[in-house]
Each structure stands twice: as C-alpha cells, then as structure tokens.
Design an enzyme around this catalytic site. Structure first.
Site, short mmCIF file in Angstrom:
data_model
loop_
_atom_site.label_atom_id
_atom_site.label_comp_id
_atom_site.label_asym_id
_atom_site.label_seq_id
_atom_site.Cartn_x
_atom_site.Cartn_y
_atom_site.Cartn_z
N CYS A 73 -14.70 26.49 44.50
CA CYS A 73 -15.11 25.26 43.83
C CYS A 73 -16.23 24.66 44.67
O CYS A 73 -16.75 25.32 45.57
CB CYS A 73 -13.94 24.29 43.63
SG CYS A 73 -13.31 23.45 45.10
N HIS A 106 -2.64 35.80 61.22
CA HIS A 106 -1.63 34.83 61.68
C HIS A 106 -0.86 34.17 60.55
O HIS A 106 0.26 33.72 60.77
CB HIS A 106 -2.29 33.74 62.52
CG HIS A 106 -2.86 34.26 63.80
ND1 HIS A 106 -3.43 33.43 64.73
CD2 HIS A 106 -2.96 35.52 64.31
CE1 HIS A 106 -3.85 34.15 65.76
NE2 HIS A 106 -3.58 35.42 65.52
#
Length: 156
Positions: A73, A106
């Site tokens: 966006c 992670h």
C-alpha cells in the site's frame, strides 16, 4: 536456512491503488525465481480500501492457495496492520533486505509488506529475494513465534 526459493510454492500478491505499480514490478522477480504468483489485485489505479486486499491475501493463505504473501500500500503500515488481524498471518513491514531476512529467520513471517511511497522498487525486489530464500531458524525463536501463532506447539 535455504539459499533458493522452493519453486513448488505459490506466493500471493495484493495491493491497494497506491501499491499497484510496485506490485507489478515485483511479479517478474517471482518469475525469475521460478515461483508462481497468485495476483489478488487490485488491477487498476481506482481508489480501493487496503483492508479488503489484506483480507483476500489472508484468505488465500488460509485456503492453502498460497504459502506466503506480499502486500503493498502507500506506506505499508495500513495493509500490514489489516493483515495481522488474522491469527494465521505474521506480516512484517520491511524497509530493507536485512528486515526481510530477519523477519523470516526470527519471526517466521509468512507475509511481507511494503510502502510504495516510502521505498523504491529495487529495494523491494531485494527484500522479496531475501524473504523467499531465507528459512526460519527455530530454536530460541520458536517459543516466541508460538505465542503469536495459533496451532503451533506452545501457542495459547
């Protein structure tokens, strides 16, 4: 950690009107990596609401039509917030390839989000490459990701 994308995977892409040109710029990257693209729109520059397209992408991942997703966006903020309302989505708003790599290593992110008005197409392409070629490290990160992800061992 893998160093090449699994070509059997499908990546869903969705954007609002502000992200249309960046989404189009990312499609050839997927093709060159041998990854199939599921383009969920928008396909015009007419104003649309980014939550609708985040929802489309979330549904595609829930249905198993895609393994990972890319959202765009204007800033990347709204569409990533909208996507993260879905419990099975871990969308990471990334600004560089280090963010993209760490979101996978992670956080086991399954969606990457970009702001078309805040970064260039070339950086977004680098991020997509890192996102699709990096695996989840597990280990000490597994416990934390489990707390964010229903259905994973250790999740509430």
């Amino acid at each position: 950690m893998s160093d090449q994308a699994d070509s059997s995977k499908i990546v869903a892409l969705a954007c609002d009107h502000a992200g249309l040109e960046m989404k189009r710029a990312l499609l050839p990257v997927l093709e060159e990596m041998g990854v199939a693209a599921l383009d969920l729109g928008t396909d015009t520059s007419d104003s649309v609401d980014y939550p609708d397209f985040a929802d489309r992408l979330a549904q595609a991942l829930a249905d198993g039509r895609a393994e990972r997703g890319i959202l765009v966006c204007g800033s990347g903020i709204g569409i990533s917030i909208a996507a993260n309302r879905h419990a099975h989505i871990r969308a990471a708003l990334c600004h560089n390839s280090t963010d993209a790599r760490l979101s996978r290593q992670h956080n086991d992110a399954n969606v990457i989000a970009f702001g078309a008005r805040t970064m260039g197409d070339e950086v977004a392409k680098e991020c997509v490459r890192a996102f699709l070629t990096t695996g989840f490290e597990g280990g000490r990160h597994e416990r934390r990701v489990s707390k964010m992800s229903p259905g994973r061992p250790g999740s509430a």
